[in-house]
Design a protein around this motif. Sequence first.
Motif, PDB file in Angstrom:
ATOM      1  N   HIS A   1       0.837  -1.196   0.000  1.00  0.00           N
ATOM      2  CA  HIS A   1       0.000   0.000   0.000  1.00  0.00           C
ATOM      3  C   HIS A   1       0.878   1.255   0.000  1.00  0.00           C
ATOM      4  O   HIS A   1       0.941   1.975   0.982  1.00  0.00           O
ATOM      5  CB  HIS A   1      -0.918   0.019   1.232  1.00  0.00           C
ATOM      6  CG  HIS A   1      -1.713  -1.229   1.395  1.00  0.00           C
ATOM      7  ND1 HIS A   1      -2.803  -1.535   0.633  1.00  0.00           N
ATOM      8  CD2 HIS A   1      -1.566  -2.281   2.241  1.00  0.00           C
ATOM      9  CE1 HIS A   1      -3.297  -2.702   0.993  1.00  0.00           C
ATOM     10  NE2 HIS A   1      -2.558  -3.183   1.977  1.00  0.00           N
ATOM     11  N   PRO A   2       1.542   1.546  -1.129  1.00  0.00           N
ATOM     12  CA  PRO A   2       2.445   2.711  -1.142  1.00  0.00           C
ATOM     13  C   PRO A   2       1.664   4.020  -1.047  1.00  0.00           C
ATOM     14  O   PRO A   2       0.518   4.119  -1.490  1.00  0.00           O
ATOM     15  CB  PRO A   2       3.158   2.588  -2.482  1.00  0.00           C
ATOM     16  CG  PRO A   2       2.239   1.808  -3.345  1.00  0.00           C
ATOM     17  CD  PRO A   2       1.504   0.878  -2.417  1.00  0.00           C
ATOM     18  N   LEU A   3       2.297   5.028  -0.477  1.00  0.00           N
ATOM     19  CA  LEU A   3       1.692   6.347  -0.378  1.00  0.00           C
ATOM     20  C   LEU A   3       1.868   7.096  -1.681  1.00  0.00           C
ATOM     21  O   LEU A   3       2.907   6.980  -2.336  1.00  0.00           O
ATOM     22  CB  LEU A   3       2.351   7.140   0.753  1.00  0.00           C
ATOM     23  CG  LEU A   3       2.141   6.612   2.158  1.00  0.00           C
ATOM     24  CD1 LEU A   3       2.960   7.432   3.141  1.00  0.00           C
ATOM     25  CD2 LEU A   3       0.685   6.660   2.529  1.00  0.00           C
ATOM     26  N   LYS A   4       0.865   7.866  -2.055  1.00  0.00           N
ATOM     27  CA  LYS A   4       0.951   8.685  -3.258  1.00  0.00           C
ATOM     28  C   LYS A   4       1.292  10.105  -2.819  1.00  0.00           C
ATOM     29  O   LYS A   4       0.486  10.777  -2.182  1.00  0.00           O
ATOM     30  CB  LYS A   4      -0.360   8.657  -4.028  1.00  0.00           C
ATOM     31  CG  LYS A   4      -0.683   7.286  -4.569  1.00  0.00           C
ATOM     32  CD  LYS A   4      -1.982   7.255  -5.300  1.00  0.00           C
ATOM     33  CE  LYS A   4      -2.278   5.839  -5.751  1.00  0.00           C
ATOM     34  NZ  LYS A   4      -3.578   5.725  -6.385  1.00  0.00           N
ATOM     35  N   TRP A   5       2.489  10.533  -3.159  1.00  0.00           N
ATOM     36  CA  TRP A   5       2.949  11.857  -2.761  1.00  0.00           C
ATOM     37  C   TRP A   5       2.534  12.883  -3.806  1.00  0.00           C
ATOM     38  O   TRP A   5       2.444  12.592  -4.991  1.00  0.00           O
ATOM     39  CB  TRP A   5       4.473  11.866  -2.601  1.00  0.00           C
ATOM     40  CG  TRP A   5       4.921  11.027  -1.471  1.00  0.00           C
ATOM     41  CD1 TRP A   5       5.268   9.708  -1.513  1.00  0.00           C
ATOM     42  CD2 TRP A   5       5.051  11.423  -0.113  1.00  0.00           C
ATOM     43  NE1 TRP A   5       5.612   9.259  -0.268  1.00  0.00           N
ATOM     44  CE2 TRP A   5       5.491  10.288   0.606  1.00  0.00           C
ATOM     45  CE3 TRP A   5       4.843  12.606   0.570  1.00  0.00           C
ATOM     46  CZ2 TRP A   5       5.726  10.320   1.970  1.00  0.00           C
ATOM     47  CZ3 TRP A   5       5.083  12.634   1.937  1.00  0.00           C
ATOM     48  CH2 TRP A   5       5.512  11.508   2.619  1.00  0.00           C
TER      49      TRP A   5
END
Length: 93
Positions: free
Chosen positions: A62-66
């Motif tokens: 679940h990578p963060l979207k910067w």
Amino acid sequence: MDWEGQKLAEQLMQIMLLAFAVIAFSAGYFTASFQTMILTYAGGVVLTTLVTLPNWPFFNRHPLKWLDPSEAEKHPKPQPSVNVTTKKKSIKK
């Protein structure tokens, strides 16, 4: 490691350490050997460390979207509101 991965790693660590503690106590009790108990638990701690400490791919599901820096400049930062009222209560003697 993302936030969900950190949560998963902590849950795995707690479950594995508890399971190895129960297994180690049982093995030590049935063999009547304190050394067996300690070595079994130490092996469990090492295995738990190898599973939870490295940044394995299943911890990054679940990578963060910067936000892009150019997009961030378009949106101003929210300013803190200054609605702090301080009233001193009178002390009755």
